[in-house]
Design an enzyme around this catalytic site. Structure first.
Site, PDB file in Angstrom:
ATOM      1  N   ARG A  19      44.980  61.122   7.325  1.00  0.00           N
ATOM      2  CA  ARG A  19      45.725  59.715   7.452  1.00  0.00           C
ATOM      3  C   ARG A  19      46.790  59.596   8.598  1.00  0.00           C
ATOM      4  NH1 ARG A  19      47.204  57.120   2.096  1.00  0.00           N
ATOM      5  NH2 ARG A  19      47.872  59.060   1.506  1.00  0.00           N
ATOM      6  N   LYS A  22      47.768  56.021   9.742  1.00  0.00           N
ATOM      7  CA  LYS A  22      48.502  55.207   8.966  1.00  0.00           C
ATOM      8  C   LYS A  22      49.898  55.592   8.928  1.00  0.00           C
ATOM      9  CE  LYS A  22      49.021  54.101   3.933  1.00  0.00           C
ATOM     10  NZ  LYS A  22      49.181  52.669   4.304  1.00  0.00           N
ATOM     11  N   LYS A 112      36.684  39.004   8.322  1.00  0.00           N
ATOM     12  CA  LYS A 112      35.943  40.106   8.166  1.00  0.00           C
ATOM     13  C   LYS A 112      34.652  39.978   9.199  1.00  0.00           C
ATOM     14  CE  LYS A 112      37.766  40.738   3.906  1.00  0.00           C
ATOM     15  NZ  LYS A 112      36.944  40.748   2.812  1.00  0.00           N
ATOM     16  N   CYS A 628      39.913  35.162   0.266  1.00  0.00           N
ATOM     17  CA  CYS A 628      40.801  35.258   1.349  1.00  0.00           C
ATOM     18  C   CYS A 628      40.118  36.111   2.455  1.00  0.00           C
ATOM     19  CB  CYS A 628      42.048  36.246   1.010  1.00  0.00           C
ATOM     20  SG  CYS A 628      41.640  37.881   0.408  1.00  0.00           S
ATOM     21  N   ASP A 641      30.097  26.291  -7.753  1.00  0.00           N
ATOM     22  CA  ASP A 641      29.350  26.879  -8.768  1.00  0.00           C
ATOM     23  C   ASP A 641      30.084  28.031  -9.514  1.00  0.00           C
ATOM     24  OD1 ASP A 641      27.373  24.821  -7.977  1.00  0.00           O
ATOM     25  OD2 ASP A 641      26.279  26.226  -6.956  1.00  0.00           O
ATOM     26  N   HIS A 679      50.994  39.560   5.303  1.00  0.00           N
ATOM     27  CA  HIS A 679      50.591  40.698   6.091  1.00  0.00           C
ATOM     28  C   HIS A 679      51.706  40.880   7.313  1.00  0.00           C
ATOM     29  CE1 HIS A 679      47.354  42.082   3.952  1.00  0.00           C
ATOM     30  NE2 HIS A 679      46.448  41.010   4.211  1.00  0.00           N
TER      31      HIS A 679
END
Length: 739
Positions: A19, A22, A112, A628, A641, A679
């Protein structure tokens, strides 16, 4: 002559084996390292991935999807489509501002990417946009790749122009007009690549697998006629589904293309191949190794490749490759020594998939008709139809809502669930996993953190509390650990976006609950306050979609197994006195098939799985869900529904679009639109939040139906950001309530 075989990749994990990306990003954002330090780590991770692909023997290595944050954002910057509100910033600051926001310049919207859990930054293009290209970083990446692997072929991977425009949010301008501005810019890039000695370019065009692709024919033909001018061969790449036969008939004839990659692990591209004559001049990229699954391809890839070779006949070159970028799977299964051997032997991560690709490309013609068969993992425990009453919530919303918690005057305040995951919390969890803390010691430390979270909410004056989820490393992994049928990795990190990485669990067998999963923490939290505390669960479809599911039974059956386990947990929470239970299902839209014809069947069982989890409660128990970072306007009936009492949604980045369509649809239940972007490190002011709350009435939402909350969970933020942001949110809600 039998069809020739070669091998290729379409992208590789870009997070680093440990990572590194990151850590480098967060260090830079925290002003603990320089831009040069960040770029040095990024370059080292890229070089490592190139060497891994080269060492595996891949014939054509795709290069171009490595990124500091998001490849789509990279192309927005490279193409010069930066929104004016960021133009005043220095280059690197501008890049991260588009991703995270700064001062009064909100970040680009998140959505997405083609049905995955990967979030991309949505480009914004209006009629005034004038592209100002800068391809320096991309060209440097290609040079670095050429230097790293020597004379070995590297193929630049470019986000195709039609797909880029399709992903963008267009304001007052049509796609064809945007494309007309961008095509000279793309042609400039191809000319520069050709001057560098590049022999071929891969153009990612996943929009070709969509139902809407049939309507994009003119756009594609216009685009590739223009891109043929630099006379640099183009290999068009599709993935995640099949290309409709009618679309495929004109795609193979696009000007300037020398190859087309198809995904043979999803959809039915093989059937289309059997019904057509494949052009001998067009190399076929055969995506037979599943780039989105961690299960071995030994049982499926060899016979599929044999069938493909038979379908296209002799004379067509076939490139054996993953179905998509290997970015969607972890790096190396050999790191996972804690997974039982009988399971690990069936797993295949990026390194293993490279080996499979290369091995398949070396097999002689006529071989591979049968693959190594993977036995069914276990028998499916759900073999009989479930009682239909399990899926029905009674009484109707209009009768149960008056019995549930509400705030006089409306605009009740709450959060979505999680609070900051500090280093201390992570250290406590790690020490407990290592056995360095007893269960009593661990619970004592967690309970102190819960107490802190409750105290903060009391001081801020929120109306509905959460316990903070400090015991949870991840909203899916936490539940998987407490259920049967899951396996877990130590190093199986996959990028969700930016520096946000997840370790998706692997569903290895039938799923069931062995005991309460969240009741203890709820009781601790509720015992500290008179305010209602929400029970917090992750929905069945999200647990399924954010895991690597089984391949031997349907997704529907797996979702129902998880739904039954959650149903028991909901019952236990209710019995413990919980009056508000939140069951988050943000992946509901993400799992939607890319073809419209398949939507109804997916939504049928996905909605039923949610109702299976939640329909057993009393009328006075309020069921909340959270959605989201996706476009939901085309599945509003399915959302209705679900029969949730309160729907909370991301809202600040998407400009109230979802609110407007919900109002137009006539959604009649409570709504909690996010009032600020979690974010972004920017702390919103009272007036900014109040202005957003005031908009809710303008789109037709009655105040008694509105909840005020952040966009999403606060896990990734710092307390020094969270406390003032929530303080301002509560003040804004009180201001709105007083009017």
């Amino acid at each position: 002559m039998p069809a020739a075989l070669s091998s290729a990749t379409l992208g590789y994990p870009r997070v680093g084996r440990n990572r590194e990306m990151k850590k480098a990003l967060e260090s830079h954002w925290g002003a603990q390292s320089t831009a040069a330090d960040l770029h040095a780590v990024s370059e080292a991770v890229l070089v490592d991935s190139l060497r891994a692909q080269h060492a595996a023997g891949v014939a054509r290595i795709a290069v171009g999807d490595h990124t500091l944050y998001d490849p789509v954002l990279d192309w927005t910057r490279r193409l010069g489509c930066v929104p004016p509100r960021f133009a005043h910033l220095p280059a690197l600051d501008r890049y991260f501002a588009m991703a995270r926001g700064v001062d009064d310049a909100p970040a680009l919207d998140l959505s997405k990417f083609f049905g995955t859990n990967y979030h991309y930054l949505v480009p914004e293009i209006d009629a005034a946009a004038a592209p100002r290209p800068d391809f320096a970083d991309f060209l440097d990446m290609i040079r670095l790749a050429q230097d790293t692997v020597g004379n070995h072929p590297v193929v630049p991977l470019v986000l195709g122009p039609v797909t880029y425009v399709h992903l963008a949010k267009l304001e007052g301008v049509e796609a064809k007009d945007v494309l007309a501005k961008l095509l000279p810019v793309y042609a400039q890039l191809l000319a520069e690549l050709k001057a560098m000695g590049v022999k071929e370019v891969m153009m990612q065009e996943p929009a070709l697998v969509l139902t809407e692709a049939a309507e994009m024919k003119d756009l594609y033909q216009t685009a590739y006629k223009a891109l043929a001018e630099p006379r640099l061969p183009l290999h068009v790449v599709t993935f995640f589904d099949s290309v409709d036969p009618a679309v495929l008939s004109w795609v193979v004839a696009l000007p300037g293309i020398n190859g087309l990659s198809l995904d043979f692990t999803r959809g039915n591209n093989l059937a289309a191949l059997k019904e057509m004559t494949w052009p001998n001049s067009l190399r076929l990229g055969a995506g037979v190794v599943d780039g989105r699954s961690v299960w071995t391809d030994a049982d499926t890839a060899p016979p599929m490749l044999a069938a493909i070779r038979e379908a296209v006949g002799d004379g067509v070159e076939i490139s054996v490759q993953p179905s998509c970028s290997l970015h969607y799977v972890p790096i190396d299964v050999e790191c996972e020594t804690d997974i039982p051997k009988e399971i690990r032997s069936r797993l295949s991560f990026a390194v293993q998939k490279l080996d499979t690709v290369v091995a398949l490309a070396k097999q002689p013609a006529g071989s591979g008709a049968k693959g190594a068969q993977m036995d069914q993992i276990v028998q499916d425990a759900i073999t009989d139809a479930l009682d239909e009453e399990l899926f029905v919530r009674e009484p109707k919303f209009e009768r149960r809502r008056p019995q549930q918690f509400s705030v006089p005057g409306g605009f009740g305040t709450t959060t979505i669930g999680s609070f900051p995951q500090t280093k201390e919390i992570r250290r406590v969890r790690t020490q407990f996993k290592k056995g360095n803390l007893s269960e009593v010691e661990y619970h004592s430390m967690i309970d102190k953190q819960i107490g802190f979270c409750i105290g903060v909410q009391e001081a801020l004056g929120l109306d509905v509390f959460v316990h903070g989820e400090c015991e949870r490393s991840d909203m899916v992994e936490y539940f998987g650990v407490k259920l049967t049928g899951f396996a877990f990795t130590k190093n199986g990190w996959v990028q969700s976006f930016g520096s946000r990485y997840v370790r998706p669990p692997i569903i290895t067998g039938d799923v069931s609950r062995t005991g309460p999963m969240t009741v203890r923490e709820f009781k601790i939290a509720q015992g500290m306050t008179e305010k209602p505390v929400k029970g917090m669960l992750t929905g069945a479809t999200t647990i399924l979609n954010w895991s690597f599911p089984r391949k031997d039974i349907s997704h529907e059956k797996q979702a129902y197994q998880i739904g039954l386990a959650l149903r028991d947990e909901v019952a236990d929470l209710e019995a413990a006195g919980c009056k508000i239970i939140q069951v988050d299902d943000p992946a509901l839209r993400e799992g939607l098939p890319l073809k419209h014809k398949d939507w109804a069947e997916y939504l049928r069982w996905a909605v039923r799985a949610f109702r299976l989890s939640t329909s057993g409660v009393q009328a006075a128990t309020q069921i909340v869900t959270h959605l989201c970072y996706a476009d939901f306007e085309d599945i509003l009936q399915a959302i209705d529904d679900m029969q949730a009492d309160v729907l909370t949604i991301e809202n600040s980045r998407s400009g109230d679009e979802m609110l407007r369509v919900l109002a137009e649809f006539g959604y009649a239940r409570d709504i909690g639109p996010g009032v600020y972007d979690i974010h972004s490190p920017v702390v919103p002011g009272v007036d900014a939040v109040a202005e957003r709350v005031a908009l809710f009435g303008k789109v037709g939402l009655a105040r008694e139906r509105v909840w005020v909350n952040p966009d999403c969970g606060l896990k990734t933020r710092k307390w020094e950001q969270v406390i003032p942001a929530l303080k301002n949110m509560v003040a804004a809600a009180e201001k709105a309530r007083a009017k």
